[in-house]
Design an enzyme around this catalytic site. Sequence first.
Site, PDB file in Angstrom:
ATOM      1  CE1 TYR A  23      -3.759  -2.344   0.177  1.00  0.00           C
ATOM      2  CE2 TYR A  23      -2.657  -3.284   2.079  1.00  0.00           C
ATOM      3  CZ  TYR A  23      -3.628  -3.348   1.113  1.00  0.00           C
ATOM      4  OH  TYR A  23      -4.478  -4.416   1.070  1.00  0.00           O
ATOM      5  CG  ASP A  88     -28.388  -1.857  -3.145  1.00  0.00           C
ATOM      6  OD1 ASP A  88     -28.058  -2.094  -4.326  1.00  0.00           O
ATOM      7  OD2 ASP A  88     -28.969  -2.694  -2.417  1.00  0.00           O
ATOM      8  CG  HIS A 101      -9.276  -0.480  -5.518  1.00  0.00           C
ATOM      9  ND1 HIS A 101      -9.805  -0.733  -4.271  1.00  0.00           N
ATOM     10  CD2 HIS A 101     -10.312  -0.485  -6.384  1.00  0.00           C
ATOM     11  CE1 HIS A 101     -11.106  -0.897  -4.387  1.00  0.00           C
ATOM     12  NE2 HIS A 101     -11.442  -0.736  -5.659  1.00  0.00           N
ATOM     13  CG  LEU A 102      -3.954   2.872  -1.961  1.00  0.00           C
ATOM     14  CD1 LEU A 102      -3.902   2.660  -0.463  1.00  0.00           C
ATOM     15  CD2 LEU A 102      -3.187   4.113  -2.354  1.00  0.00           C
ATOM     16  CB  SER A 103      -2.783  -3.121  -4.129  1.00  0.00           C
ATOM     17  OG  SER A 103      -4.082  -3.609  -3.851  1.00  0.00           O
TER      18      SER A 103
END
Length: 145
Positions: A23, A88, A101-103
């Site tokens: 991360y 939802d 997303h970091l990875s």
Amino acid sequence: MASILVLNGPNLNLLGSREPEIYGSDTLEDITLRLGSACLEAGHTFDSFQSNSEGALIDRIHTARAAQVDYMLVNFGGFTHTSVALRDAMLASEIPFIEVHLSNLYRREDFRHHSFFSDIAEGCIIGLGAQGYELALEAALARLK
């Protein structure tokens, strides 16, 4: 002037110390400060929210809808792969968003390959570490022009 909200899910409060080889070393505070400064410089308002609780994230999405937030950047962490309830809430908010997303999820365990949000997001940025948030903000600001 537009309003931008960044939502972060579980365990992202541990950035900088949790598995930095995956991360990175930036903390969530580091990322938030850079995003907030960029928003203000562009003449927009900025807010961010992190919670380890699915319900708190849903409540914040509802609040964003009521406040007529213009755009969101979201990283729901592990909830990405599990939460129909968050999906939802995002659909109900009718607020455009970019998933971050970091990875690189596709270089990780199979269960991380599915997102409940990618198909409803304006775009997705994965695997570029903390820079992904900045790229997502740049894209959001361009879309708001």
